[in-house]
Motif scaffolding. Sequence first.
Motif, PDB file in Angstrom:
ATOM      1  N   CYS A   1      34.748  93.442  77.397  1.00  0.00           N
ATOM      2  CA  CYS A   1      35.598  92.875  76.466  1.00  0.00           C
ATOM      3  C   CYS A   1      34.776  92.806  75.176  1.00  0.00           C
ATOM      4  O   CYS A   1      33.621  93.059  75.049  1.00  0.00           O
ATOM      5  N   GLU A   2      35.706  92.670  73.913  1.00  0.00           N
ATOM      6  CA  GLU A   2      35.123  92.714  72.905  1.00  0.00           C
ATOM      7  C   GLU A   2      34.052  91.332  72.969  1.00  0.00           C
ATOM      8  O   GLU A   2      34.393  90.292  73.400  1.00  0.00           O
ATOM      9  N   GLY A   3      32.956  91.524  72.228  1.00  0.00           N
ATOM     10  CA  GLY A   3      31.898  90.645  72.089  1.00  0.00           C
ATOM     11  C   GLY A   3      30.858  90.753  73.165  1.00  0.00           C
ATOM     12  O   GLY A   3      29.839  89.895  73.333  1.00  0.00           O
ATOM     13  N   ASP A   4      31.136  91.557  74.477  1.00  0.00           N
ATOM     14  CA  ASP A   4      30.017  91.528  75.315  1.00  0.00           C
ATOM     15  C   ASP A   4      28.921  92.078  75.099  1.00  0.00           C
ATOM     16  O   ASP A   4      28.848  93.331  74.227  1.00  0.00           O
ATOM     17  N   GLN A   5      27.834  91.659  75.368  1.00  0.00           N
ATOM     18  CA  GLN A   5      26.244  92.423  75.250  1.00  0.00           C
ATOM     19  C   GLN A   5      26.152  92.827  76.391  1.00  0.00           C
ATOM     20  O   GLN A   5      26.071  92.571  77.563  1.00  0.00           O
ATOM     21  N   ILE A   6      25.926  94.229  76.442  1.00  0.00           N
ATOM     22  CA  ILE A   6      25.633  95.165  77.411  1.00  0.00           C
ATOM     23  C   ILE A   6      24.570  95.923  77.476  1.00  0.00           C
ATOM     24  O   ILE A   6      23.817  96.045  76.376  1.00  0.00           O
ATOM     25  N   LYS A   7      23.991  96.443  78.584  1.00  0.00           N
ATOM     26  CA  LYS A   7      22.845  97.161  78.999  1.00  0.00           C
ATOM     27  C   LYS A   7      23.171  98.710  78.874  1.00  0.00           C
ATOM     28  O   LYS A   7      24.556  99.169  79.108  1.00  0.00           O
ATOM     29  N   GLU A   8      22.350  99.598  78.769  1.00  0.00           N
ATOM     30  CA  GLU A   8      22.463 100.872  78.710  1.00  0.00           C
ATOM     31  C   GLU A   8      22.786 101.194  80.356  1.00  0.00           C
ATOM     32  O   GLU A   8      22.201 100.988  81.164  1.00  0.00           O
ATOM     33  N   GLY A   9      23.840 102.287  80.364  1.00  0.00           N
ATOM     34  CA  GLY A   9      24.276 102.559  81.844  1.00  0.00           C
ATOM     35  C   GLY A   9      25.454 101.640  82.319  1.00  0.00           C
ATOM     36  O   GLY A   9      25.822 102.058  83.537  1.00  0.00           O
ATOM     37  N   THR A  10      25.797 100.580  81.736  1.00  0.00           N
ATOM     38  CA  THR A  10      26.996  99.627  82.246  1.00  0.00           C
ATOM     39  C   THR A  10      27.954 100.572  82.173  1.00  0.00           C
ATOM     40  O   THR A  10      28.282 101.189  81.376  1.00  0.00           O
ATOM     41  N   VAL A  11      28.806 100.397  83.133  1.00  0.00           N
ATOM     42  CA  VAL A  11      30.115 101.028  83.416  1.00  0.00           C
ATOM     43  C   VAL A  11      31.158 100.433  82.268  1.00  0.00           C
ATOM     44  O   VAL A  11      31.659  99.195  82.441  1.00  0.00           O
ATOM     45  N   LEU A  12      31.683 100.962  81.191  1.00  0.00           N
ATOM     46  CA  LEU A  12      32.600 100.685  80.187  1.00  0.00           C
ATOM     47  C   LEU A  12      34.104 100.741  80.825  1.00  0.00           C
ATOM     48  O   LEU A  12      34.868 100.101  80.581  1.00  0.00           O
ATOM     49  N   GLY A  13      34.423 101.821  81.608  1.00  0.00           N
ATOM     50  CA  GLY A  13      35.663 101.973  82.339  1.00  0.00           C
ATOM     51  C   GLY A  13      35.712 103.406  82.824  1.00  0.00           C
ATOM     52  O   GLY A  13      34.595 103.889  83.177  1.00  0.00           O
ATOM     53  N   THR A  14      36.826 103.834  82.912  1.00  0.00           N
ATOM     54  CA  THR A  14      37.196 105.129  83.454  1.00  0.00           C
ATOM     55  C   THR A  14      37.907 105.919  82.515  1.00  0.00           C
ATOM     56  O   THR A  14      38.503 105.871  81.449  1.00  0.00           O
ATOM     57  N   LEU A  15      37.770 107.706  82.789  1.00  0.00           N
ATOM     58  CA  LEU A  15      38.399 108.401  82.178  1.00  0.00           C
ATOM     59  C   LEU A  15      39.807 108.339  82.214  1.00  0.00           C
ATOM     60  O   LEU A  15      40.398 108.540  83.450  1.00  0.00           O
TER      61      LEU A  15
END
Length: 318
Positions: free
Chosen positions: A272-286
Amino acid sequence: MGKRSFWQSLRNNRWLMSTGMLAAGALAVYGVWQIPSLNQYHMETLESPTTDGGQKENIGNTDTNNNTQENNQGNSGFNLPRDEDNKEIENQEEKEETQQEEQNKEEDTSKQGTTQQELEQNKEDNDNSQETAENTVGDNELTKQSSKQKKKTKKKESEEKQKGNFVEVLSNPQSVLNEGNFDESAGLSWPIQGDVILNYDTEGVVYFQTLAQYKANPAIMIAGTTGKKVKASAAGVVTEIAKNEETGVTLKMAVGNSYEIIYGQLQDLKVCEGDQIKEGTVLGTLAEPTDYYVVEGPNLYFQILQDGTPVNPLLLLK
């Protein structure tokens, strides 16, 4: 003359002859009447001792027999008739049968009472089991409700946290861009594995098959399949999620040092907007391609901005 004259004199004297015949007949009758008594006397004499004591015993036995006969004769007048004896026996048997029937009935009643008690006990046990099961179900429902409540509370806290982060991002987006530690020399990881079907070019020499025209392309398009996972190329903060006609559902991230990354044509977002995420985190699908890329097929729109200006992604992808 001797014998002949005697018989002739008898015949002549009929009175004397008749008297003799009557006397002979009387003797014959008396003899016949005495024969049974004589036979009995001879039999008792043969069976009993010849001593005086034996004679006395026989006499005693005879008296006893006579007394027994007299008693039997005397009792015969006082005993109940045989039909009444049979009736009394039948009444006694009927009484015994009635008592046996009553006893059997009492036993059956006792068995029925025991069976009824067992049925009532089984019913009570079943009711207790059902009540226990209902209590167990109730406890499970309470546990489920408690678990759901905890999840709701946790989700609400996460949403509030994300909202707070989003407010902070919107209030000072420049600080978020500068707070990241993106290192240009370290580069970016590929969001998906695939071929680049449309290259970066700001001079307007890229041909779009679906549009059947050449135009500038400030990003690259990486081919993939619908439903393929899209991962974050670098650590950062989700600053915007929007949707437009060309790139569909689009997500923007600030990764630091004034760099931003844009991911387009997504679905099933996991952040979601405002999330702090790490490299390699799944954002969604194509997702399926938009109308701008029908011929090209499913692909990821991937763009990099530095201070708002497009940068060739191939220069940073490692």
